[in-house]
Design a protein around this motif. Structure first.
Motif, PDB file in Angstrom:
ATOM      1  N   PHE A  16       0.853  -1.187   0.000  1.00 60.51           N
ATOM      2  CA  PHE A  16       0.000   0.000   0.000  1.00 60.51           C
ATOM      3  C   PHE A  16       0.892   1.240   0.000  1.00 60.51           C
ATOM      4  CE2 PHE A  16      -2.608   3.262   2.025  1.00 60.51           C
ATOM      5  CZ  PHE A  16      -3.823   3.111   1.379  1.00 60.51           C
ATOM      6  N   ILE A  17       0.753   2.117  -1.002  1.00 59.49           N
ATOM      7  CA  ILE A  17       1.620   3.287  -1.142  1.00 59.49           C
ATOM      8  C   ILE A  17       0.778   4.559  -1.184  1.00 59.49           C
ATOM      9  CG2 ILE A  17       3.326   4.458  -2.580  1.00 59.49           C
ATOM     10  CD1 ILE A  17       4.217   1.827  -3.641  1.00 59.49           C
ATOM     11  N   VAL A  18       1.150   5.519  -0.333  1.00 58.58           N
ATOM     12  CA  VAL A  18       0.551   6.850  -0.373  1.00 58.58           C
ATOM     13  C   VAL A  18       1.639   7.830  -0.777  1.00 58.58           C
ATOM     14  CG1 VAL A  18      -0.741   8.591   0.890  1.00 58.58           C
ATOM     15  CG2 VAL A  18      -0.947   6.197   1.538  1.00 58.58           C
ATOM     16  N   SER A  19       1.463   8.518  -1.879  1.00 53.98           N
ATOM     17  CA  SER A  19       2.437   9.506  -2.338  1.00 53.98           C
ATOM     18  C   SER A  19       1.910  10.899  -2.057  1.00 53.98           C
ATOM     19  CB  SER A  19       2.713   9.345  -3.840  1.00 53.98           C
ATOM     20  OG  SER A  19       3.320   8.098  -4.109  1.00 53.98           O
ATOM     21  N   VAL A  20       2.589  11.597  -1.156  1.00 55.82           N
ATOM     22  CA  VAL A  20       2.174  12.966  -0.862  1.00 55.82           C
ATOM     23  C   VAL A  20       2.376  13.841  -2.102  1.00 55.82           C
ATOM     24  CG1 VAL A  20       2.548  14.944   0.640  1.00 55.82           C
ATOM     25  CG2 VAL A  20       2.718  12.629   1.558  1.00 55.82           C
ATOM     26  N   ARG A  21       3.496  13.639  -2.770  1.00 55.92           N
ATOM     27  CA  ARG A  21       3.712  14.225  -4.101  1.00 55.92           C
ATOM     28  C   ARG A  21       3.957  13.055  -5.040  1.00 55.92           C
ATOM     29  NH1 ARG A  21       7.687  19.439  -2.914  1.00 55.92           N
ATOM     30  NH2 ARG A  21       6.164  20.658  -1.734  1.00 55.92           N
ATOM     31  N   TYR A  22       2.976  12.703  -5.840  1.00 57.80           N
ATOM     32  CA  TYR A  22       2.976  11.410  -6.533  1.00 57.80           C
ATOM     33  C   TYR A  22       4.217  11.221  -7.401  1.00 57.80           C
ATOM     34  CZ  TYR A  22       1.489   7.412  -9.223  1.00 57.80           C
ATOM     35  OH  TYR A  22       1.438   6.179  -9.793  1.00 57.80           O
ATOM     36  N   ARG A  23       4.847  10.078  -7.210  1.00 64.31           N
ATOM     37  CA  ARG A  23       6.011   9.702  -8.012  1.00 64.31           C
ATOM     38  C   ARG A  23       5.834   8.259  -8.448  1.00 64.31           C
ATOM     39  NH1 ARG A  23      11.085  12.356  -4.624  1.00 64.31           N
ATOM     40  NH2 ARG A  23      10.206  14.436  -4.459  1.00 64.31           N
ATOM     41  N   GLN A  24       6.010   8.022  -9.729  1.00 66.76           N
ATOM     42  CA  GLN A  24       5.732   6.722 -10.311  1.00 66.76           C
ATOM     43  C   GLN A  24       6.850   5.715 -10.068  1.00 66.76           C
ATOM     44  OE1 GLN A  24       2.998   5.603 -11.780  1.00 66.76           O
ATOM     45  NE2 GLN A  24       3.907   3.597 -12.143  1.00 66.76           N
ATOM     46  N   ARG A  41      -3.191   8.320  -4.657  1.00 71.19           N
ATOM     47  CA  ARG A  41      -2.649   9.629  -5.006  1.00 71.19           C
ATOM     48  C   ARG A  41      -3.234  10.746  -4.138  1.00 71.19           C
ATOM     49  NH1 ARG A  41      -1.879   9.894 -11.547  1.00 71.19           N
ATOM     50  NH2 ARG A  41      -1.352   7.719 -11.903  1.00 71.19           N
ATOM     51  N   ARG A  42      -4.343  10.470  -3.463  1.00 72.58           N
ATOM     52  CA  ARG A  42      -4.953  11.482  -2.594  1.00 72.58           C
ATOM     53  C   ARG A  42      -4.733  11.073  -1.142  1.00 72.58           C
ATOM     54  NH1 ARG A  42     -10.918  13.159  -4.110  1.00 72.58           N
ATOM     55  NH2 ARG A  42     -10.431  14.401  -2.255  1.00 72.58           N
ATOM     56  N   PRO A  43      -3.809  11.751  -0.467  1.00 78.41           N
ATOM     57  CA  PRO A  43      -3.504  11.371   0.925  1.00 78.41           C
ATOM     58  C   PRO A  43      -4.712  11.389   1.853  1.00 78.41           C
ATOM     59  CG  PRO A  43      -1.833  12.858   0.063  1.00 78.41           C
ATOM     60  CD  PRO A  43      -2.951  12.837  -0.945  1.00 78.41           C
ATOM     61  N   ASP A  44      -5.713  12.244   1.563  1.00 75.56           N
ATOM     62  CA  ASP A  44      -6.871  12.312   2.445  1.00 75.56           C
ATOM     63  C   ASP A  44      -7.721  11.045   2.383  1.00 75.56           C
ATOM     64  OD1 ASP A  44      -7.421  13.092  -0.221  1.00 75.56           O
ATOM     65  OD2 ASP A  44      -9.329  13.970   0.393  1.00 75.56           O
ATOM     66  N   GLU A  45      -7.470  10.187   1.385  1.00 73.93           N
ATOM     67  CA  GLU A  45      -8.209   8.938   1.271  1.00 73.93           C
ATOM     68  C   GLU A  45      -7.414   7.749   1.798  1.00 73.93           C
ATOM     69  OE1 GLU A  45      -9.312   8.389  -2.767  1.00 73.93           O
ATOM     70  OE2 GLU A  45     -10.810   9.989  -2.762  1.00 73.93           O
ATOM     71  N   ILE A  59       3.418   2.219   2.791  1.00 74.14           N
ATOM     72  CA  ILE A  59       4.538   3.133   2.547  1.00 74.14           C
ATOM     73  C   ILE A  59       3.976   4.532   2.338  1.00 74.14           C
ATOM     74  CG2 ILE A  59       6.425   3.745   0.981  1.00 74.14           C
ATOM     75  CD1 ILE A  59       6.731   0.808   0.310  1.00 74.14           C
ATOM     76  N   VAL A  60       4.525   5.494   3.071  1.00 71.39           N
ATOM     77  CA  VAL A  60       4.180   6.904   2.870  1.00 71.39           C
ATOM     78  C   VAL A  60       5.384   7.573   2.220  1.00 71.39           C
ATOM     79  CG1 VAL A  60       3.564   9.086   3.957  1.00 71.39           C
ATOM     80  CG2 VAL A  60       2.609   6.943   4.835  1.00 71.39           C
ATOM     81  N   LEU A  66       7.558  16.789   3.974  1.00 77.06           N
ATOM     82  CA  LEU A  66       7.686  16.046   5.225  1.00 77.06           C
ATOM     83  C   LEU A  66       6.506  16.286   6.160  1.00 77.06           C
ATOM     84  CD1 LEU A  66       9.316  14.256   7.136  1.00 77.06           C
ATOM     85  CD2 LEU A  66      10.469  16.320   7.957  1.00 77.06           C
ATOM     86  N   ALA A  67       6.114  17.533   6.354  1.00 77.28           N
ATOM     87  CA  ALA A  67       5.049  17.835   7.311  1.00 77.28           C
ATOM     88  C   ALA A  67       3.754  17.123   6.933  1.00 77.28           C
ATOM     89  CB  ALA A  67       4.827  19.350   7.391  1.00 77.28           C
ATOM     90  N   HIS A  68       3.402  17.177   5.648  1.00 79.11           N
ATOM     91  CA  HIS A  68       2.188  16.499   5.197  1.00 79.11           C
ATOM     92  C   HIS A  68       2.353  14.986   5.318  1.00 79.11           C
ATOM     93  CE1 HIS A  68      -1.349  16.658   2.110  1.00 79.11           C
ATOM     94  NE2 HIS A  68      -1.656  16.041   3.235  1.00 79.11           N
ATOM     95  N   GLY A  69       3.568  14.502   5.027  1.00 79.18           N
ATOM     96  CA  GLY A  69       3.827  13.065   5.134  1.00 79.18           C
ATOM     97  C   GLY A  69       3.681  12.559   6.556  1.00 79.18           C
ATOM     98  N   LEU A  70       4.145  13.345   7.531  1.00 78.25           N
ATOM     99  CA  LEU A  70       3.990  12.941   8.930  1.00 78.25           C
ATOM    100  C   LEU A  70       2.520  12.915   9.323  1.00 78.25           C
ATOM    101  CD1 LEU A  70       6.931  14.884  10.626  1.00 78.25           C
ATOM    102  CD2 LEU A  70       6.799  12.432  10.155  1.00 78.25           C
TER     103      LEU A  70
END
Length: 703
Positions: A16-24, A41-45, A59-60, A66-70
């Protein structure tokens, strides 16, 4: 589909991968290795999508945000922990110093960019092993599951005429559903055996006809095991008193019995074993011991300042803090040692914990774990929106051949812990029996080992920064000796001095420490070249008539500037022979060396003897610094010491400062310098330059 089939490790379980700034590229690298991916691709989901997934590894990707990732990590942490999974965070190189924040947010692993595909694959393999270990730890998993069930009631709601019922998250987990919400009633009933299905239909029909509530009991498979389920049903009525639906809370009777059994053996607040269970566990080990290896070694840990937190913030915050401590200890136990089920974590009551290691084991491995545990407390705790700094002390005891039970082992660990409470934060003491041949043999062995360590230059010098309050600049460092014993691990300075005194090696040890510290400091460049260096001397050192000449000889041989050296001596060392000490210290001071009295406030603390000594600094003992917050009497004592020092034209240095609150009060009372964990822990010489550079950058930014 049952709940336990939705988790797992290996290629069959998606990542499971969450990309705060999406990278392929991360997704592509994982898919190229044969693993499937659930990419969000949407961290809020993230939380909702993870609950719907079959993943055990999340994986985040927080690189560049960083702040949004935390924030996303904190949102995911509870769900991943409940599934006993792994949560990894990908960081940019510039965020490497935030690793402590990453762990505090609930992550179990991290990886710093740039990294290769093979490094990413290795990190996933580590995560796989972590998940397997967590899912195989039956006792702790059962406790976590029981606690989770207590916080979320299983319930459902059905309206007449509807073909579906709404279920809560807890009931969804019990039924093996991926998410809470509407569920087809007919399809659900088909999952039951025919007799149980008929029992439920008759029960619901009876309640609807009577228009009153009641209980319906039936059997159902939960994770492949038959459980007795009770629905406590309430009938709903409209304004015309017609039945409009049913609602119920659901009780798993077998799970309730499990929770009652667990509550007898485990602490309900933290999920760790309680003292009764820990003693029974250790007694069982002692009853079946073989050979000469310790059957068990325990680390008993006490949390400092907990009563102050309780008084300042209340019971709710204090309880949350204890849970955070338990999580950190559990995380360390799961990630940094290989004892697995041969290790037991317990809460003994209040703010005391124990970690028990089943034999065969070695003391040095337990000491290494205690050191890691101490380092873990150097990071603050984030609880209820507050950042709280804590420290710990630890006592270590091994079950030797003469030990008669767990109660004695805990008494020995408590005795060692009592000694540790007078030492610096996050330190430990090892119980050493005070009588008998074993103690004498152990001391003789340590004496031999110390002679070898001095000959082979095996003692380490670490340096703790000292900060000028007015400028917030680091103005000096104190040199502290560390002895990493090959068997017993890192021994505290007090043990080293006791061994040296018994072996009549005190003078040789002091000269070795002074020579090594001055030799290292003489080579410092840049900002380090102006730092004042403080070194400690003992009462035995002041017994030698030529001590001042010894110090000057070392200064001459090393080339260290005399005006940058401070000699620190404790109160007890001064009072053994005040006149002689005054002569030796005066001789050093006449040559340009400054003199400080160390640990002031623990001994005589008399104005009379201070007037007769050539002193430049007075260092307030850490025990008084600890008392200055929340103790009006403690503040009065500190104020008196500062006034006394000022009257004698001495500067005041506060030792053991751990919190901003302590520093604010000490500054208000007139302390000019401080040292302690609020600034930094003692560090090797190689770490000083980058630390001071970072400190100066922060000071410039705050200016």
């Amino acid at each position: 589909m049952y709940w336990n089939k939705m988790t797992g490790t290996g290629p069959q379980a998606p990542i499971f991968i969450v990309s705060v700034r999406y990278r392929q590229e991360v997704t592509a690298a994982i898919e190229a290795s044969g693993r499937s991916v659930v990419a969000v691709r949407r961290p809020d989901e993230a939380s909702r999508r993870f609950a719907q997934s079959a993943s055990s590894i999340a994986i985040v990707d927080a690189r560049g945000a960083l702040a949004h990732g935390l924030k996303v990590t904190r949102q995911l942490a509870a769900a991943v922990e409940a599934r006993r999974g792994a949560l990894a965070v990908l960081l940019s190189r510039s965020d490497a110093e935030a690793i402590g924040d990453v762990y505090e947010a609930g992550a179990t692993h991290f990886l710093i960019s740039p990294f290769s595909n093979s490094e990413l694959g290795q990190a996933l393999r580590f995560a796989d092993r972590y998940v397997r270990r967590m899912q195989e730890t039956g006792v702790s998993a059962a406790v976590v599951s029981a606690q989770a069930a207590l916080t979320d009631t299983a319930r459902w709601h059905w309206s007449t005429g509807e073909g579906s019922a709404t279920i809560s998250p807890s009931l969804a987990a019990l039924l093996g559903q991926p998410v809470a919400g509407p569920i087809d009633v007919t399809a659900l009933l088909r999952r039951l055996e025919t007799p149980e299905r008929l029992k439920i239909r008759r029960g619901f029909r009876r309640l609807l006809i009577s228009g009153s509530g009641g209980d319906i009991e039936h059997k159902m498979l939960v994770d492949g095991t038959p459980h007795r389920i009770v629905h406590h049903v309430r009938v709903l009525h409209g304004p015309d008193k017609q039945v409009t639906g049913l609602t119920a809370t659901v009780e798993d009777l077998d799970a309730a019995m499990l929770e009652r059994r667990l509550s007898a053996h485990f602490d309900p607040l933290t999920g760790l074993a309680n003292q009764g269970y820990a003693q029974a566990w250790i007694d069982q080990l002692l009853g079946g011991r073989t050979g000469h290896d310790p059957a068990c070694i325990i680390v008993q840990m006490a949390i400092s300042r907990f009563d102050q937190v309780n008084a300042s913030y209340g019971r709710a915050v204090a309880d949350s803090l204890l849970q955070a401590v338990a999580r950190r200890v559990r995380h360390l136990a799961g990630s940094e040692n290989a004892y697995g089920e041969r290790m037991l974590l317990a809460r003994l009551g209040g703010a005391e914990f124990a970690i028990a290691f089943a034999g065969p084991t070695q003391l040095k491995d337990v000491v290494a774990f205690a050191q890691s545990l101490g380092e873990a407390f150097e990071r603050p705790f984030a609880v209820e929106g507050r950042v709280i700094h804590l420290s710990s002390r630890m006592g270590i005891a091994a079950a030797e051949a003469d030990l008669d039970g767990a109660e004695t082992l805990f008494r020995r660990a408590s005795a060692a812990l009592a000694e540790a409470k007078s030492a610096e934060p996050n330190s430990y003491r090892i119980f050493m029996p005070g009588e008998g041949e074993d103690a004498r043999e152990r001391m003789a062995d340590l004496q031999t080992d110390l002679r070898r360590a001095l000959e082979s230059d095996e003692l380490d010098i670490v340096y703790q920064p000292q900060v000028d309050v007015a400028s917030q600049a680091i103005c000096g460092v104190e040199a502290l000796v560390r002895w990493r014993h090959p068997v017993m691990g890192l021994l505290p300075a007090e043990t080293l001095l006791d061994v040296a005194a018994s072996a009549e090696l005190t003078g040789r040890l002091s000269e070795h420490i002074i020579d090594k510290a001055l030799r290292e400091a003489a080579a410092w460049e840049g900002p380090l070249a102006s730092l004042r260096l403080s070194v400690n001397v003992t009462a035995d050192d002041l017994k030698f008539d030529d001590f001042d000449r010894t110090v000057m000889g070392v200064l001459r041989d090393t080339g260290f500037p005399v005006e940058r050296l401070t000699i620190e001596v404790t109160e007890g060392g001064l009072m053994e022979n005040l006149d002689k000490a005054a002569l030796l210290l005066s001789a050093l001071r006449d040559m340009g060396v400054r003199v400080a009295i160390d640990d002031f406030g623990t001994g005589y603390s008399s104005l009379a003897y201070l007037k007769s000594l050539p002193l430049d600094y007075l260092k307030i003992d850490r025990s008084l610094v600890t008392d200055v917050v929340g103790s009006p009497r403690g503040r009065v004592v500190v104020r008196g010491i500062v006034d006394m020092a000022r009257s004698l034209e001495m500067d005041v240095v506060a030792e053991g400062v751990e919190t901003p609150e302590q520093l604010d009060l000490l500054v208000h009372e007139g302390c000019g310098q401080y040292q302690g964990f609020l600034c930094a822990q003692p560090m090797p010489a190689a770490e000083l330059a980058p630390f001071i550079a970072a400190w100066e950058q922060g000071r410039a930014a705050a200016a």
